[in-house]
Design an enzyme around this catalytic site. Sequence first.
Site, PDB file in Angstrom:
ATOM      1  N   ALA A   1     -11.459 -77.669  31.662  1.00 17.05           N
ATOM      2  CA  ALA A   1     -12.618 -77.992  31.027  1.00 17.05           C
ATOM      3  C   ALA A   1     -13.755 -77.125  31.377  1.00 17.05           C
ATOM      4  CB  ALA A   1     -12.833 -79.346  31.252  1.00 17.05           C
TER       5      ALA A   1
ATOM      6  N   SER B   1      16.229 -47.906  29.827  1.00 20.31           N
ATOM      7  CA  SER B   1      17.158 -49.169  29.939  1.00 20.31           C
ATOM      8  C   SER B   1      17.546 -49.315  31.559  1.00 20.31           C
ATOM      9  CB  SER B   1      18.377 -49.382  29.023  1.00 20.31           C
ATOM     10  OG  SER B   1      18.812 -48.294  28.963  1.00 20.31           O
TER      11      SER B   1
ATOM     12  N   LYS C   1      14.563 -60.244  37.925  1.00 22.59           N
ATOM     13  CA  LYS C   1      14.682 -59.852  36.425  1.00 22.59           C
ATOM     14  C   LYS C   1      14.507 -60.850  35.422  1.00 22.59           C
ATOM     15  CE  LYS C   1      17.778 -57.300  33.576  1.00 22.59           C
ATOM     16  NZ  LYS C   1      17.847 -58.007  32.261  1.00 22.59           N
TER      17      LYS C   1
ATOM     18  N   ARG D   1       9.289 -52.431  23.222  1.00 22.88           N
ATOM     19  CA  ARG D   1      10.187 -51.385  23.675  1.00 22.88           C
ATOM     20  C   ARG D   1      10.850 -50.721  22.531  1.00 22.88           C
ATOM     21  NH1 ARG D   1      15.544 -50.766  25.458  1.00 22.88           N
ATOM     22  NH2 ARG D   1      15.967 -49.116  26.436  1.00 22.88           N
TER      23      ARG D   1
HETATM   24  O1  D41 Z   1      12.016 -58.104  34.926  1.00 21.72           O
HETATM   25  C1  D41 Z   1      12.616 -57.093  34.249  1.00 21.72           C
HETATM   26  N1  D41 Z   1      13.404 -57.899  33.297  1.00 21.72           N
HETATM   27  C2  D41 Z   1      12.489 -55.754  34.541  1.00 21.72           C
HETATM   28  C3  D41 Z   1      13.017 -55.042  33.623  1.00 21.72           C
HETATM   29  C4  D41 Z   1      12.308 -55.355  35.901  1.00 21.72           C
HETATM   30  N2  D41 Z   1      11.768 -56.111  36.912  1.00 21.72           N
HETATM   31  N3  D41 Z   1      12.140 -53.928  35.958  1.00 21.72           N
HETATM   32  C5  D41 Z   1      12.491 -53.131  35.063  1.00 21.72           C
HETATM   33  N4  D41 Z   1      12.394 -51.848  35.339  1.00 21.72           N
HETATM   34  C6  D41 Z   1      12.915 -50.826  34.449  1.00 21.72           C
HETATM   35  C7  D41 Z   1      12.632 -49.494  34.722  1.00 21.72           C
HETATM   36  C8  D41 Z   1      13.288 -49.314  36.355  1.00 21.72           C
HETATM   37  C9  D41 Z   1      13.501 -48.536  33.768  1.00 21.72           C
HETATM   38  C10 D41 Z   1      11.360 -49.165  34.705  1.00 21.72           C
HETATM   39  C11 D41 Z   1      12.873 -53.701  33.926  1.00 21.72           C
HETATM   40  C12 D41 Z   1      13.358 -52.407  32.883  1.00 21.72           C
HETATM   41  N5  D41 Z   1      13.070 -51.318  33.094  1.00 21.72           N
HETATM   42  C13 D41 Z   1      13.739 -52.843  31.460  1.00 21.72           C
HETATM   43  N6  D41 Z   1      13.326 -53.846  30.667  1.00 21.72           N
HETATM   44  C14 D41 Z   1      13.837 -53.621  29.551  1.00 21.72           C
HETATM   45  C15 D41 Z   1      14.540 -52.484  29.545  1.00 21.72           C
HETATM   46  C16 D41 Z   1      14.358 -51.985  30.645  1.00 21.72           C
END
Ligand code: D41
Length: 686
Positions: free
Chosen positions: A40, A88, A122, A143
Site C-alpha cells: 500500500a 542453447s 534451470k 531468444r
Molecule cells: O535457468 C535457465 N533456464 C538457464 C538457461 C540457465 N540457468 N543458464 C543458461 N545458460 C545458458 C548459456 C550457458 C548458453 C549462456 C540457460 C541458457 N543458456 C539457455 N536458455 C535457453 C536456451 C539456452
Amino acid sequence: MVSGIDRENEAMQRAAQLRQELAQHNHRYYVLDDPLISDAEYDALFAELVKLEQEFPLLATPESPTQRVGGAPLAAFGAVRHAVPMLSLNNAFDDEDIEAFDKRVRDGLEAGAEVEYACELKLDGLAVSLRYEGGRFVRAATRGDGQTGEDITANIRTIRSIPLTLAGPVPEVLEVRGEVLLFRKDFERLNDAQREAGEKVFINPRNAAAGSLRQLDPRITARRPLRFFAYGWGEIRGGLPGAAPASVDAPPFGTHMGMLDWLQELGMPVNRERQLAKGAAGLLDFYRRVEGLRASLPYDIDGVVYKVDAIEAQRRLGYVSRAPRFAIAHKFAAEEATTELLDIEVQVGRTGAITPVARLKPVFVGGVTVTNATLHNEDEIERKDVRIGDTVVVRRAGDVIPEVVTPVLDKRPAGARKFVMPTHCPVCGSAIERPEDESIARCTGGLFCAAQRKQALWHAAQRRALDIEGLGEKLIDQLVERGRVHTLADLYTLTEEELAGLERMGEKSARNLVEAISATRTPPLGRFLFALGIRHVGESTARDLARHFGNLDAVMNATETELLAVPDVGPVVAASIHRFFAEPHNRQVVADLLRNGVTPGTETVVDRTAGPIGGKIFVLTGTLPTLTREEAADLIRAAGGKVTGSVSKKTHYVVAGADAGSKLAKAQELGIAVLDEDGLKALLQS
Ligand code: D41
C-alpha cells in the site's frame, strides 16, 4: 508568491526522488526479497509520481516506473538480430552423462586438478536478452532461433523486477540474459481470473509466461506478474571506469559467479540458489540438494545447469554447433505430462469421503508410470471442466499423489462426457450424500461399508496409531471380505489357526501376527484415540485430548463445551468428537476393545498454557547431534509445546540440525527463531 517555474523545479526534484525510492523498493522486493515498505505504501508513492507526471508531462522519462504500465498495442513484433548469438544448452539425464561432461571439460582444459563449476537452477521460463546502453534499458528480445528474436521491449518494460536503469558504473553496452517466468501462485491466480472471465486458461506457468510476453498489447502484459532472473550476458562493449575495454569473452569479472554477483549489484535479480562445486561429485551433490528443494520453490524448474566458472577456461573450451562445451543442463524428470483420461471412477475413503479418481492411459511423469490421478472432488472437476475422453495434463510433484491439472481443450474429442456423481456407494450400495455447504460427497454406510471398514482398520494398525506390525492391506481385505473382522475390537479375538488359513499366511507369520496384535493391548491414550479414527482428530489433536483429559472415560463423556477447552480444538472438532462418542455403535466398539483386553494408558493432566513454551509451535528439521527427532518432539510436547511438520507464519521456533534443508530456508525467509539442540535444551530448562 510561488512562480510556475519554481513549482516545476520542485516537481522535478520530487519526481526524481520518487523514482529513486520506487526503484529502491523494487530492488528490495524483487532482488533482495526483503521489502522495507508495504504494498500500500508503495502504491501511494507510485500514485504521487503519476500525479506529478500528469501535471508536468515533460517530467516523464522512459525510465520512469510509471512507464511500466504499458503503452498502446503494437501491430506486430519487430525482428532483433542478436549482436552475440543466444546459444542453447546440451542436456544430461543421469550421473554418467555428468561424469562424461566433467571428463570432456578436464580433457579439453588439460586440467590437473578438479574443475570448479558454477551451479544454477534451470528455470522453466523463457530466455530473453535485455540491452542496456549507458546503463539505461533500451531493448529486449526473445531468444528466437538464437540469431534473431522478436522485439518485446514494451512488454519487458512492464516487468517490475527488471531495473530500467542500472545501479553503478557500467560498460557502454551491456546485454543481460536470463529467464522470464511466473511464480506458481501467480499462475494459479491468473488462471482463476481467466476462468472467471471466460478466457482461455494456461496449461502451466511457462505457457502463461510465454503467452504474456507474446501479447501485442503491453497493457495486458503489465497485469501479469512476470518475474526475471539473470544467468548470463551477451554483448559487452566498453569497460568499467579505469579498466580495459570488456567484451563477451572478457567481461569485467573473470568468473561466472563473479559476473552474477556483479549483475546483482547492478540491480538485476539473480537467483540465490547458486553455488560453486568441484568435480563431478560436487555437481551431483548440488543436483541432489536441489531435487530436495524443488517442491518448496515458488516457481517451476526443470533441472539444474552447470557452467565452468573460469571465463578464460570457457573461452578455451568453445562451442560445438550451437551449444557451449563449458556448460550442460542436468534435467529432472518432468513433473507434468499429457495423456488420455479413460474414465472417472470414485473411491471411498475412511470417513466415507467419495473421491473421483481419473483412470489414465499410462504415462511416464515425475519418474514413474502413472495410471491413476486424483480429481479431488466434484466441484474441482466442474471448475476445471475435465471430461471423460479429454487429453489432460497430469502432474506428479515429488511424492505427492498425482493429480489432473487441466484438460487440453484444443484436443477435446466430440464424444467427451461429463462426470456424474453416482447416487449410491459402489462398494456397499448405501446412499451418497453431499451436505449443501460442503465440497465432499460421502457414503452414508459408515462401518457397514466394507471400504470404510477396511480403511478404518488400516488407519488403526498404522505405525502412528496402534502400530500393529505385519497387518497389511491385503490381510485386512481378506479379514473384512470373509466377514471375520467387523470392527477394530475383532482383531483382538483372532487366533493363530484362523490366520494360518488365509492366503499368503504360514503358521509362523500367523503366530507372529497374533503376538504383534497382542503387544498393542496397552497403547498410550493419545494413540488409542487417534486409532479410533474420529473425524477431524489427527495425531496431534488426539495427543492434546489425552493430555487434557487424562483418561479415556473423561474424553468419552466430555461435553462440547469441555472439549472446546482443549487447545486448538474448535467448534467443528469438538462437535465431531462429541458426535462420535454419542453414537452407540462407537461406544460399543470401545467397550468391546476393553473387554478384549485393550487398556489405553492414562496421562497426567498438564496445563499446556503454563511454562515458557506452553502452546508454542515447533518444527524439527535436519539431524540433531544427540536427540532423535522423536525424542526432541516428546520433550517439547512434555513441556506443553506443539510439534508440526511444516513451517508457516504460525511457527514459533524451528529446531534445525545437520543437513536441514528447505524448512530452515523457509524459517529464515519468514524471520522465525531458529534453535540448535543446545538452544532447545536451554529453552526447555528456562
Ligand atoms: O535457468 C535457465 N533456464 C538457464 C538457461 C540457465 N540457468 N543458464 C543458461 N545458460 C545458458 C548459456 C550457458 C548458453 C549462456 C540457460 C541458457 N543458456 C539457455 N536458455 C535457453 C536456451 C539456452
